[in-house]
Scaffold this motif. Structure first.
Motif, PDB file in Angstrom:
ATOM      1  N   PHE A 144       0.848  -1.190   0.000  1.00  0.00           N
ATOM      2  CA  PHE A 144       0.000   0.000   0.000  1.00  0.00           C
ATOM      3  C   PHE A 144       0.883   1.239   0.000  1.00  0.00           C
ATOM      4  O   PHE A 144       1.910   1.275   0.680  1.00  0.00           O
ATOM      5  N   ILE A 145       0.465   2.267  -0.755  1.00  0.00           N
ATOM      6  CA  ILE A 145       1.055   3.599  -0.618  1.00  0.00           C
ATOM      7  C   ILE A 145       0.140   4.383   0.311  1.00  0.00           C
ATOM      8  O   ILE A 145      -1.052   4.554   0.035  1.00  0.00           O
ATOM      9  N   VAL A 146       0.698   4.831   1.423  1.00  0.00           N
ATOM     10  CA  VAL A 146      -0.109   5.483   2.455  1.00  0.00           C
ATOM     11  C   VAL A 146       0.456   6.863   2.767  1.00  0.00           C
ATOM     12  O   VAL A 146       1.650   6.998   3.062  1.00  0.00           O
ATOM     13  N   GLY A 147      -0.395   7.874   2.711  1.00  0.00           N
ATOM     14  CA  GLY A 147       0.023   9.222   3.078  1.00  0.00           C
ATOM     15  C   GLY A 147      -0.156   9.446   4.566  1.00  0.00           C
ATOM     16  O   GLY A 147      -1.241   9.823   5.020  1.00  0.00           O
ATOM     17  N   PHE A 148       0.897   9.197   5.341  1.00  0.00           N
ATOM     18  CA  PHE A 148       0.839   9.467   6.786  1.00  0.00           C
ATOM     19  C   PHE A 148       1.028  10.966   7.046  1.00  0.00           C
ATOM     20  O   PHE A 148       0.518  11.498   8.015  1.00  0.00           O
ATOM     21  N   GLU A 149       1.827  11.605   6.232  1.00  0.00           N
ATOM     22  CA  GLU A 149       2.105  13.047   6.206  1.00  0.00           C
ATOM     23  C   GLU A 149       2.883  13.545   7.418  1.00  0.00           C
ATOM     24  O   GLU A 149       3.956  14.112   7.287  1.00  0.00           O
ATOM     25  N   SER A 150       2.342  13.354   8.648  1.00  0.00           N
ATOM     26  CA  SER A 150       2.976  13.923   9.839  1.00  0.00           C
ATOM     27  C   SER A 150       2.690  13.061  11.054  1.00  0.00           C
ATOM     28  O   SER A 150       1.688  12.341  11.091  1.00  0.00           O
ATOM     29  N   GLY A 151       3.564  13.174  12.031  1.00  0.00           N
ATOM     30  CA  GLY A 151       3.338  12.493  13.303  1.00  0.00           C
ATOM     31  C   GLY A 151       2.761  13.420  14.352  1.00  0.00           C
ATOM     32  O   GLY A 151       2.639  13.046  15.520  1.00  0.00           O
ATOM     33  N   ASP A 152       2.386  14.632  13.944  1.00  0.00           N
ATOM     34  CA  ASP A 152       1.853  15.616  14.881  1.00  0.00           C
ATOM     35  C   ASP A 152       0.340  15.743  14.696  1.00  0.00           C
ATOM     36  O   ASP A 152      -0.139  16.044  13.597  1.00  0.00           O
ATOM     37  N   ALA A 153      -0.413  15.547  15.766  1.00  0.00           N
ATOM     38  CA  ALA A 153      -1.877  15.522  15.688  1.00  0.00           C
ATOM     39  C   ALA A 153      -2.448  16.846  15.197  1.00  0.00           C
ATOM     40  O   ALA A 153      -3.407  16.862  14.404  1.00  0.00           O
ATOM     41  N   GLN A 154      -1.862  17.974  15.617  1.00  0.00           N
ATOM     42  CA  GLN A 154      -2.407  19.262  15.218  1.00  0.00           C
ATOM     43  C   GLN A 154      -2.180  19.538  13.738  1.00  0.00           C
ATOM     44  O   GLN A 154      -3.051  20.084  13.056  1.00  0.00           O
ATOM     45  N   ILE A 155      -1.009  19.133  13.222  1.00  0.00           N
ATOM     46  CA  ILE A 155      -0.753  19.313  11.783  1.00  0.00           C
ATOM     47  C   ILE A 155      -1.759  18.511  10.971  1.00  0.00           C
ATOM     48  O   ILE A 155      -2.299  18.998   9.966  1.00  0.00           O
ATOM     49  N   LEU A 156      -2.063  17.290  11.397  1.00  0.00           N
ATOM     50  CA  LEU A 156      -3.055  16.475  10.693  1.00  0.00           C
ATOM     51  C   LEU A 156      -4.411  17.163  10.668  1.00  0.00           C
ATOM     52  O   LEU A 156      -5.142  17.113   9.671  1.00  0.00           O
ATOM     53  N   LYS A 157      -4.759  17.844  11.776  1.00  0.00           N
ATOM     54  CA  LYS A 157      -6.019  18.609  11.798  1.00  0.00           C
ATOM     55  C   LYS A 157      -5.926  19.821  10.876  1.00  0.00           C
ATOM     56  O   LYS A 157      -6.880  20.153  10.163  1.00  0.00           O
ATOM     57  N   ASN A 158      -4.773  20.489  10.887  1.00  0.00           N
ATOM     58  CA  ASN A 158      -4.599  21.691  10.061  1.00  0.00           C
ATOM     59  C   ASN A 158      -4.799  21.408   8.579  1.00  0.00           C
ATOM     60  O   ASN A 158      -5.279  22.257   7.822  1.00  0.00           O
ATOM     61  N   ILE A 159      -4.402  20.216   8.132  1.00  0.00           N
ATOM     62  CA  ILE A 159      -4.506  19.880   6.705  1.00  0.00           C
ATOM     63  C   ILE A 159      -5.774  19.080   6.388  1.00  0.00           C
ATOM     64  O   ILE A 159      -5.941  18.593   5.267  1.00  0.00           O
ATOM     65  N   LYS A 160      -6.668  18.937   7.402  1.00  0.00           N
ATOM     66  CA  LYS A 160      -7.952  18.232   7.229  1.00  0.00           C
ATOM     67  C   LYS A 160      -7.744  16.801   6.744  1.00  0.00           C
ATOM     68  O   LYS A 160      -8.437  16.323   5.831  1.00  0.00           O
ATOM     69  N   LYS A 161      -6.761  16.125   7.346  1.00  0.00           N
ATOM     70  CA  LYS A 161      -6.403  14.773   6.920  1.00  0.00           C
ATOM     71  C   LYS A 161      -7.510  13.762   7.187  1.00  0.00           C
ATOM     72  O   LYS A 161      -7.649  12.769   6.458  1.00  0.00           O
ATOM     73  N   GLY A 162      -8.264  13.970   8.251  1.00  0.00           N
ATOM     74  CA  GLY A 162      -9.320  13.010   8.561  1.00  0.00           C
ATOM     75  C   GLY A 162      -8.792  11.690   9.070  1.00  0.00           C
ATOM     76  O   GLY A 162      -9.444  10.654   8.938  1.00  0.00           O
ATOM     77  N   ALA A 163      -7.599  11.717   9.641  1.00  0.00           N
ATOM     78  CA  ALA A 163      -6.983  10.509  10.200  1.00  0.00           C
ATOM     79  C   ALA A 163      -6.119  10.929  11.381  1.00  0.00           C
ATOM     80  O   ALA A 163      -5.690  12.079  11.477  1.00  0.00           O
ATOM     81  N   THR A 164      -5.859   9.986  12.279  1.00  0.00           N
ATOM     82  CA  THR A 164      -5.062  10.278  13.475  1.00  0.00           C
ATOM     83  C   THR A 164      -3.812   9.405  13.513  1.00  0.00           C
ATOM     84  O   THR A 164      -3.714   8.400  12.788  1.00  0.00           O
ATOM     85  N   VAL A 165      -2.875   9.777  14.363  1.00  0.00           N
ATOM     86  CA  VAL A 165      -1.648   8.967  14.498  1.00  0.00           C
ATOM     87  C   VAL A 165      -1.986   7.590  15.054  1.00  0.00           C
ATOM     88  O   VAL A 165      -1.339   6.593  14.699  1.00  0.00           O
ATOM     89  N   GLU A 166      -3.020   7.499  15.899  1.00  0.00           N
ATOM     90  CA  GLU A 166      -3.389   6.194  16.461  1.00  0.00           C
ATOM     91  C   GLU A 166      -3.965   5.282  15.375  1.00  0.00           C
ATOM     92  O   GLU A 166      -3.688   4.073  15.346  1.00  0.00           O
ATOM     93  N   MET A 167      -4.745   5.845  14.464  1.00  0.00           N
ATOM     94  CA  MET A 167      -5.263   5.062  13.334  1.00  0.00           C
ATOM     95  C   MET A 167      -4.104   4.545  12.481  1.00  0.00           C
ATOM     96  O   MET A 167      -4.130   3.400  12.014  1.00  0.00           O
ATOM     97  N   ALA A 168      -3.088   5.377  12.313  1.00  0.00           N
ATOM     98  CA  ALA A 168      -1.915   4.970  11.523  1.00  0.00           C
ATOM     99  C   ALA A 168      -1.201   3.805  12.196  1.00  0.00           C
ATOM    100  O   ALA A 168      -0.786   2.848  11.523  1.00  0.00           O
ATOM    101  N   ARG A 169      -1.052   3.882  13.509  1.00  0.00           N
ATOM    102  CA  ARG A 169      -0.381   2.792  14.240  1.00  0.00           C
ATOM    103  C   ARG A 169      -1.148   1.468  14.078  1.00  0.00           C
ATOM    104  O   ARG A 169      -0.547   0.418  13.823  1.00  0.00           O
ATOM    105  N   ASN A 170      -2.463   1.516  14.244  1.00  0.00           N
ATOM    106  CA  ASN A 170      -3.265   0.297  14.127  1.00  0.00           C
ATOM    107  C   ASN A 170      -3.218  -0.263  12.711  1.00  0.00           C
ATOM    108  O   ASN A 170      -3.136  -1.487  12.513  1.00  0.00           O
TER     109      ASN A 170
END
Length: 501
Positions: free
Chosen positions: A306-332
């Protein structure tokens, strides 16, 4: 109705080795040479009798040869990009000099975003398309007048006319399109296409269009394909897979190049069940929301990577870019992929809104924790037409409007008061070094190369190019990021509203 116009569909040689055309989400000349397929151009190519799809860069067709080829055609459909636009305008001037009667349409995100500026940039452009252009150019090739074609813009009496929008294609219409692989077989050599983390040779096409995710930096859903997620039927996709397996016995895998392949669980499970008896390897894009049951079904159906866009490990940056995903979802997600044996190529971005020196290091540590087989680390790029571009311009963080140098290589163009371009480039270097120079990762790569002579040759070539690029990046960062050896290509039709110019 007059005879069908003799049509050439062109992914142009905007720069040498330029991967900027009809499927590349980040148009640029790659430091490690690679090419995506020109998928968008294959559909009209399959509907216009006697047409040809010319994908110039991977087939090493230069601009002079392209001009010669154009002499034999009446209608040119050219897929332009923001980075390659100025070069493409110069190319069509040469084409018109050689073939004055040729009609020329510009298609792709750039004309969609800036139809007026695109048309006014050159009188050689007869019309531009907005949104999906499959049927717009086919209508024109079959003799339909421009005034009656939906989704096109053109000049009339010195003014630009914008025809009404063309409705997006849905399942029935998508299933009715020709298969991309028919045109690959007819016009392309699949050995010319190489992406470092995919098996070579590979073949790619789409099973869906659009993406409901709202990531602020992602170009395709905000331009060509839209946010409405539209699917081909699973039966239609399975038929194309069977056809590709017959056409290309040398093919090592199929890549499903959707904006996001795994949006809906029931569809992914249905597709995987249809793939299983075909016994082939495949890879796809993926978001991190799929559960274990879905991932296991994909593995059983032949999924390799799979090609997966994790983008960042910082929760606020993920919110800033409207990623719709969390670091915990990435870990699972990573944990479940590891359980079923699916590899992951992780994409990370440095320089997104909210980035600091601390968040860069946080993302590096997060990436090491996830431990994907391979990674790609990019500097944030605000492509025109995206929410990120508008936000960065309004806030004065676009240092320059240039996206690339005169060779088509991407340039860092976002800079914050607290974080310079050089510091972000230094972060990219550090990210790769800390990630790849870990003993277990080195062993993982070497072990694979030991057992596969093809992969060994490719690894050597890519490693050589990577180390050369690494040295150039380090030199650039040490000089503070202000030493541009190559002239820059400006963004056509864009006025900088940055306060940092």
């Amino acid at each position: 109705m007059p005879d069908v116009m003799k049509t050439l569909l062109l992914n142009p040689p905007s720069f040498e080795n330029f991967d900027g055309g009809a499927s590349s989400r980040w148009p640029a000349t790659r430091e490690i040479e690679s090419y995506w397929y020109p998928v968008w151009l294959t559909y009209p190519a399959g509907m216009i009798p006697g047409s040809r799809l010319l994908d110039a860069s991977p087939h090493k067709v230069n601009w002079q040869q392209t001009v010669q080829i154009c002499k034999d055609y009446e209608f040119l459909v050219l897929f332009t990009s923001t980075v390659g636009f100025e070069s493409d305008v110069k190319l069509i001037r040469k084409i018109k000099e050689a073939n004055p009667g040729m009609k020329i349409a510009f298609v792709g995100p750039h004309g969609h975003i800036k139809p007026d500026e695109t048309l006014m940039a050159s009188e050689d452009i007869d019309f531009v398309t907005r949104g999906e252009f499959d049927h717009s150019v086919v209508d024109y090739a079959h003799g339909k007048p421009l005034k009656d074609i939906l989704g096109v813009s053109y000049r009339k009496d010195g003014k630009v006319v914008h025809n009404p929008e063309r409705p997006q294609l849905h399942t029935e219409e998508l299933d009715a399109l020709p298969f991309a692989t028919d045109i690959y077989k007819r016009d392309l050599e699949i050995e010319r296409y190489n992406v470092p983390f995919l098996l070579h040779p590979y073949v790619s096409f789409y099973t869906t269009r659009g993406c409901p995710a709202l990531c602020t930096f992602c170009m395709w859903p905000q331009t060509l394909s839209g946010h409405a997620w539209r699917t081909r039927s699973t039966e239609n996709v399975a038929r194309e897979v069977k056809q590709a397996l017959g056409y290309f016995p040398q093919m090592k895998e199929i890549f499903f190049d959707d904006d996001t392949f795994n949006i809906r669980k029931d569809r992914v499970i249905d597709l995987s069940a249809k793939f299983k008896p075909l016994k082939f390897q495949w890879s796809s894009t993926a978001r991190v929301h799929s559960d274990y049951e879905t991932i296991k079904a994909m593995a059983d159906g032949g999924a390799r990577l799979f090609i997966v866009g994790f983008e960042s490990g910082d929760a606020q940056i993920l919110k800033n870019i409207k990623k719709g995903a969390t670091v915990e979802m990435a870990r699972n997600f990573m944990k479940n992929c590891r359980k079923v044996g699916i590899r992951v190529h992780g994409d990370f971005i440095i320089g997104l809104p909210g980035e600091t020196k601390e968040t860069i290091q946080k993302t590096i540590e997060f990436a090491k924790e996830l431990d994907c087989e391979t990674i790609q680390v990019s500097l944030a790029h605000a492509m025109p037409g995206t929410e990120l571009h508008d936000t960065m311009a309004q806030q004065g963080f676009l240092k320059v409007e240039a996206l690339a140098d005169s060779g088509g290589h991407q340039l860092p163009h976002i800079e914050y008061p607290h974080l310079s371009k050089a510091e972000m480039m230094g972060g990219v270097n550090r990210f790769y070094d800390e990630y790849y120079f870990r003993p277990k990762v080195v062993w993982r790569i070497v072990k694979e190369a030991l057992w596969d002579s093809h992969e060994r040759k490719r690894l050597y070539h890519e490693a050589t190019e990577f180390l050369k690029l690494r040295a150039e990046r380090l030199k650039w960062a040490r000089k503070g990021g202000d030493d541009f050896d190559k002239p820059m290509v400006s963004v056509p039709g864009a006025s900088s509203v940055s306060g940092n110019d």
